[in-house]
Write an enzyme that holds these catalytic residues in place. Structure first.
Site, PDB file in Angstrom:
ATOM      1  N   LYS A 108      34.276 -19.960  17.971  1.00  0.00           N
ATOM      2  CA  LYS A 108      33.722 -20.378  19.259  1.00  0.00           C
ATOM      3  C   LYS A 108      33.611 -19.206  20.219  1.00  0.00           C
ATOM      4  O   LYS A 108      32.603 -19.028  20.878  1.00  0.00           O
ATOM      5  CB  LYS A 108      34.605 -21.469  19.859  1.00  0.00           C
ATOM      6  CG  LYS A 108      34.113 -22.008  21.200  1.00  0.00           C
ATOM      7  CD  LYS A 108      32.840 -22.786  21.036  1.00  0.00           C
ATOM      8  CE  LYS A 108      32.411 -23.433  22.341  1.00  0.00           C
ATOM      9  NZ  LYS A 108      31.091 -24.083  22.217  1.00  0.00           N
TER      10      LYS A 108
ATOM     11  N   HIS B 150       0.393 -15.411  10.788  1.00  0.00           N
ATOM     12  CA  HIS B 150       0.751 -14.015  10.544  1.00  0.00           C
ATOM     13  C   HIS B 150       1.887 -13.889   9.527  1.00  0.00           C
ATOM     14  O   HIS B 150       2.590 -12.877   9.515  1.00  0.00           O
ATOM     15  CB  HIS B 150       1.126 -13.327  11.856  1.00  0.00           C
ATOM     16  CG  HIS B 150      -0.002 -13.267  12.836  1.00  0.00           C
ATOM     17  ND1 HIS B 150      -1.056 -12.388  12.697  1.00  0.00           N
ATOM     18  CD2 HIS B 150      -0.263 -14.008  13.939  1.00  0.00           C
ATOM     19  CE1 HIS B 150      -1.904 -12.577  13.689  1.00  0.00           C
ATOM     20  NE2 HIS B 150      -1.445 -13.552  14.453  1.00  0.00           N
TER      21      HIS B 150
ATOM     22  N   ASN C  44      44.990 -10.082  18.647  1.00  0.00           N
ATOM     23  CA  ASN C  44      43.556 -10.379  18.613  1.00  0.00           C
ATOM     24  C   ASN C  44      42.792  -9.077  18.778  1.00  0.00           C
ATOM     25  O   ASN C  44      43.208  -8.193  19.539  1.00  0.00           O
ATOM     26  CB  ASN C  44      43.157 -11.317  19.759  1.00  0.00           C
ATOM     27  CG  ASN C  44      43.636 -12.725  19.554  1.00  0.00           C
ATOM     28  OD1 ASN C  44      44.145 -13.072  18.495  1.00  0.00           O
ATOM     29  ND2 ASN C  44      43.469 -13.547  20.577  1.00  0.00           N
ATOM     30  N   GLY C  45      41.648  -8.954  18.112  1.00  0.00           N
ATOM     31  CA  GLY C  45      40.824  -7.758  18.256  1.00  0.00           C
ATOM     32  C   GLY C  45      40.760  -6.965  16.961  1.00  0.00           C
ATOM     33  O   GLY C  45      41.138  -7.443  15.889  1.00  0.00           O
TER      34      GLY C  45
ATOM     35  N   LYS D  10      21.121 -24.354  15.723  1.00  0.00           N
ATOM     36  CA  LYS D  10      22.020 -25.504  15.616  1.00  0.00           C
ATOM     37  C   LYS D  10      22.011 -26.078  14.202  1.00  0.00           C
ATOM     38  O   LYS D  10      23.049 -26.422  13.646  1.00  0.00           O
ATOM     39  CB  LYS D  10      21.622 -26.589  16.616  1.00  0.00           C
ATOM     40  CG  LYS D  10      21.977 -26.281  18.037  1.00  0.00           C
ATOM     41  CD  LYS D  10      23.475 -26.291  18.247  1.00  0.00           C
ATOM     42  CE  LYS D  10      23.860 -25.454  19.450  1.00  0.00           C
ATOM     43  NZ  LYS D  10      23.808 -24.011  19.235  1.00  0.00           N
TER      44      LYS D  10
ATOM     45  N   GLU E  79      16.720 -22.133  19.321  1.00  0.00           N
ATOM     46  CA  GLU E  79      18.007 -22.782  19.512  1.00  0.00           C
ATOM     47  C   GLU E  79      18.163 -23.966  18.553  1.00  0.00           C
ATOM     48  O   GLU E  79      19.242 -24.182  17.991  1.00  0.00           O
ATOM     49  CB  GLU E  79      18.153 -23.241  20.970  1.00  0.00           C
ATOM     50  CG  GLU E  79      19.410 -24.032  21.273  1.00  0.00           C
ATOM     51  CD  GLU E  79      20.701 -23.277  21.023  1.00  0.00           C
ATOM     52  OE1 GLU E  79      21.767 -23.942  20.994  1.00  0.00           O
ATOM     53  OE2 GLU E  79      20.684 -22.045  20.851  1.00  0.00           O
TER      54      GLU E  79
ATOM     55  N   ARG F 295      38.270 -22.272  18.775  1.00  0.00           N
ATOM     56  CA  ARG F 295      37.812 -20.886  18.748  1.00  0.00           C
ATOM     57  C   ARG F 295      37.447 -20.422  17.341  1.00  0.00           C
ATOM     58  O   ARG F 295      36.788 -19.400  17.179  1.00  0.00           O
ATOM     59  CB  ARG F 295      38.911 -19.969  19.328  1.00  0.00           C
ATOM     60  CG  ARG F 295      39.196 -20.225  20.793  1.00  0.00           C
ATOM     61  CD  ARG F 295      40.471 -19.537  21.226  1.00  0.00           C
ATOM     62  NE  ARG F 295      40.324 -18.096  21.259  1.00  0.00           N
ATOM     63  CZ  ARG F 295      40.027 -17.395  22.346  1.00  0.00           C
ATOM     64  NH1 ARG F 295      39.821 -18.010  23.493  1.00  0.00           N
ATOM     65  NH2 ARG F 295      39.949 -16.091  22.307  1.00  0.00           N
TER      66      ARG F 295
ATOM     67  N   GLU G 177      23.819 -23.719  11.827  1.00  0.00           N
ATOM     68  CA  GLU G 177      25.244 -23.612  12.146  1.00  0.00           C
ATOM     69  C   GLU G 177      26.059 -24.738  11.529  1.00  0.00           C
ATOM     70  O   GLU G 177      27.130 -24.491  10.948  1.00  0.00           O
ATOM     71  CB  GLU G 177      25.455 -23.655  13.667  1.00  0.00           C
ATOM     72  CG  GLU G 177      25.289 -22.344  14.386  1.00  0.00           C
ATOM     73  CD  GLU G 177      25.584 -22.490  15.868  1.00  0.00           C
ATOM     74  OE1 GLU G 177      26.345 -21.670  16.397  1.00  0.00           O
ATOM     75  OE2 GLU G 177      25.065 -23.433  16.505  1.00  0.00           O
TER      76      GLU G 177
ATOM     77  N   CYS H  62      40.323 -16.213  16.859  1.00  0.00           N
ATOM     78  CA  CYS H  62      41.751 -15.923  16.967  1.00  0.00           C
ATOM     79  C   CYS H  62      42.317 -16.501  18.261  1.00  0.00           C
ATOM     80  O   CYS H  62      41.645 -16.591  19.270  1.00  0.00           O
ATOM     81  CB  CYS H  62      42.042 -14.433  16.895  1.00  0.00           C
ATOM     82  SG  CYS H  62      41.546 -13.633  15.365  1.00  0.00           S
TER      83      CYS H  62
ATOM     84  N   TRP I 238      41.264 -15.444  12.592  1.00  0.00           N
ATOM     85  CA  TRP I 238      39.903 -15.465  12.054  1.00  0.00           C
ATOM     86  C   TRP I 238      39.716 -14.132  11.335  1.00  0.00           C
ATOM     87  O   TRP I 238      39.754 -13.081  11.949  1.00  0.00           O
ATOM     88  CB  TRP I 238      38.892 -15.636  13.180  1.00  0.00           C
ATOM     89  CG  TRP I 238      37.481 -15.892  12.753  1.00  0.00           C
ATOM     90  CD1 TRP I 238      36.931 -17.083  12.416  1.00  0.00           C
ATOM     91  CD2 TRP I 238      36.416 -14.934  12.662  1.00  0.00           C
ATOM     92  NE1 TRP I 238      35.589 -16.936  12.114  1.00  0.00           N
ATOM     93  CE2 TRP I 238      35.254 -15.625  12.254  1.00  0.00           C
ATOM     94  CE3 TRP I 238      36.337 -13.552  12.872  1.00  0.00           C
ATOM     95  CZ2 TRP I 238      34.035 -14.991  12.055  1.00  0.00           C
ATOM     96  CZ3 TRP I 238      35.126 -12.919  12.677  1.00  0.00           C
ATOM     97  CH2 TRP I 238      33.993 -13.637  12.271  1.00  0.00           C
TER      98      TRP I 238
END
Length: 609
Positions: free
Chosen positions: A604, A505, A99-100, A486, A482, A27, A489, A2, A75
């Site tokens: 973001k 395992h 926002n929120g 990526k 990481e 964002r 994503e 947002c 968003w």
């Protein structure tokens, strides 16, 4: 996640608002909208599903004009992405962006229905508009109505309210979601991120928790949660929107991958001297506090959490202190023990990550000795509320999938390990080696980026793949995590990461010719163990992709493709081995045809819980 932009000016603000939203696209959002009032109290509201460009086209076509306005990128949280759920929301003459998350919106909705209000959206935001409209009936002005409304809200909000019958002012309120006021000449602005306003001002003041502000062309009046008039420091920012243009690159992500040598150089500048880390880079009283640290608790989310996992190895091995790393959202909701002389370290590119910020506030109540944040945004909430801070100086990062922010975070955390180690008997020779390794890092990253062409060819193997495994040992297990993040994503390939010793395992059950296995293999004391893990995969028909130190004996064959990584010091190996995995995810995403810079469903800056 947002974005908010608002303006009170004598000139038309439509283009300012839309350009501000463009600068907040990174964002993450699914819809956008704008509401503008002209001097004759005519209000125009336009909302569009999809990209800001669709909103821009609609605003241009409608020839919207006016000196006061608010705009928003949404968003979705409450309610599906749709034009009806897009902001601004209205009630009578009141328009609101927010926002929120309003946690008590259902109870408020019922109360408002009983008062005769009807709802046209599924959002929690619409209750704010109706509440303000209700309170304005018995208030002297819009400021008082918003203050009364804020007192009834539970949850996180950064909100801007406009009354079409009073076009000379905006009222803003902040609790848990950041807002910054931009100061101009005969005009003022509001935004959730100062980057949105850089074309019109470079002078900013950040609102604190509970603040409500009244903004007109000539005045900004700020009141704290108790209603007392307060002053918030106005500073001129040095931030530049240096990533606003992709230049020669096809995507922001690729540009930011190639910016890493410069970003690392910038974060190191002036912070290493005489074979030591300059401890004052963390704050004026850093030396006093860091000399007392016996335990470090790291709190972060997503990519920043992976940086913390790497730092745990560095802090325990080189700094000589114990370290725990925890996801911020988990830390908040469990009872934990605070060790004596504990330093709380938060990691966040934006400095506004909701769970991380809430964890910091909780930790303050728990009795941590001090707090330090690794952050990229001066003036952000984490920076302002922490005792110490390390400013990353990575430059603006636009791509949703973090690249240069991650490697710069790692560089800062390695310096933190060196600074604490200096007070905990880290051998001077080792300390000097750490500093020398950091100084060599920009050049090593440049060398590693030369692998791009080979990695682009390798990526073709993943065109029809739907799953993958990433493996590493020691601190490289976090780099494997990481790398998997990526890939999932931006290419939407299901990817998981494991410490290589965990294969037997359970994960070995997944191995077949359709499951590519990506391995990071620096030349360290764990290499022979890792080779055994690789053979376990090959014996079961798995196809290996190994990023190996150029001095190791790995060679490509029918079951294993090897890409040689330039040799680097063990201190910086986790940072260097991140680069090939970033490039792999990028080129696989290109082949898959996904939206590299704005992957679906992601934001973001995650400013809600």
């Amino acid at each position: 996640m947002c974005g908010i932009v608002g303006a009170v000016a004598q000139r038309d603000v439509a283009e300012i608002l839309v350009e501000g939203l463009r600068r907040l696209e990174y964002r993450g959002y699914d819809s956008a909208g704008v509401a503008i009032v002209d001097g004759e109290q005519n209000l125009s509201r336009i909302r569009r599903l999809g990209k800001v460009q669709a909103l821009s086209d609609a605003v241009h076509e409608a020839k919207v004009a006016g000196g006061t306005g608010i705009a928003h990128t949404r968003w979705a949280t409450h309610g599906e992405p749709s034009e009806a759920n897009a902001h601004p929301h209205m009630s009578g003459d009141i328009a609101v962006v927010h926002n929120g998350i309003i946690e008590n919106h259902e109870e408020l909705r019922e109360t408002l229905r009983e008062r005769g209000f009807s709802f046209s959206s599924q959002t929690d935001t619409e209750v704010i508009a109706h509440l303000v409209e209700w309170e304005l009936r018995t208030s002297e002005n819009l400021l008082e109505a918003v203050q009364k409304t804020a007192a009834q809200l539970t949850g996180a909000y950064g909100t801007v309210v406009m009354n079409k019958n009073d076009p000379a002012r905006l009222i803003v309120a902040r609790s848990g979601s950041p807002l910054v006021i931009g100061y101009g000449m005969g005009e003022h602005f509001i935004a959730s991120d100062q980057l949105a306003l850089l074309p019109v001002t470079r002078r900013f003041a950040f609102l604190e928790e509970g603040d409500v502000a009244e903004i007109t062309r000539f005045e900004v009046n700020i009141f704290d949660a108790q209603g007392n008039a307060v002053k918030r420091e106005v500073k001129e920012t040095q931030v530049s929107h240096d990533s606003g243009d992709k230049g020669e690159y096809r995507h922001y992500m690729l540009k930011e991958i190639y910016e890493q040598p410069v970003a690392i150089q910038r974060t190191l500048e002036g912070r290493l001297a005489n074979g030591q880390v300059v401890s004052s880079i963390f704050g004026d009283n850093a030396e006093e506090l860091l000399s007392k640290v016996k335990h470090v608790q790291i709190i972060a989310c997503g990519t920043s959490y992976h940086a913390g996992l790497v730092a745990r190895y560095w802090l325990e091995e080189w700094a000589g202190v114990s370290c725990n790393v925890e996801i911020a959202s988990e830390f908040r909701y469990r009872k934990s023990h605070v060790f004596e002389n504990s330093l709380l370290v938060t990691i966040s590119q934006s400095g506004e990550t909701a769970d991380t910020l809430a964890a910091l506030r909780l930790a303050k109540e728990m009795g941590y000795m001090a707090s330090l944040t690794i952050c990229n945004v001066p003036g952000s909430s984490l920076v302002r509320e922490s005792d110490l801070s390390y400013m990353m100086k990575a430059g603006a990062e636009i791509g949703v999938a973090s690249t240069k922010a991650f490697t710069v975070q790692l560089a800062g955390l390695l310096m933190l390990a060196g600074a604490i180690g200096h007070f905990n008997d880290l051998e001077p020779a080792k300390e000097a080696q750490l500093v020398k390794a950091l100084q060599s890092l920009p050049a090593k990253i440049e060398q590693t980026l030369s692998m791009a062409e080979s990695i682009e060819l390798l990526a073709e193997d993943f065109a029809e793949m739907n799953h993958s495994l990433f493996l590493g040992r020691g601190e490289q297990s976090a780099i494997a995590m990481e790398g998997a993040l990526k890939l999932k994503e931006i290419s939407y390939i299901h990817a998981e990461a494991y410490a290589a010793g965990e294969l037997k395992h359970g994960p070995l059950a997944l191995i077949d010719a359709e499951m590519p296995v990506i391995v990071v293999a620096p030349n360290n004391e764990l290499l022979e163990k890792l080779k055994s893990n690789i053979e376990e995969v090959r014996a079961r028909g798995g196809l290996m992709y190994v990023f190996a130190d150029e001095n190791t004996s790995f060679e490509s064959d029918d079951t294993m493709k090897v890409l040689k990584v330039p040799f680097c010091d063990e201190f910086i190996a986790p940072i260097v081995y991140t680069l090939p995995l970033q490039l792999l995810s990028y080129y696989v995403a290109l082949i898959k045809g996904t939206d590299v810079d704005q992957p679906r469903n992601l934001a973001k800056s995650v400013t809600v819980e």
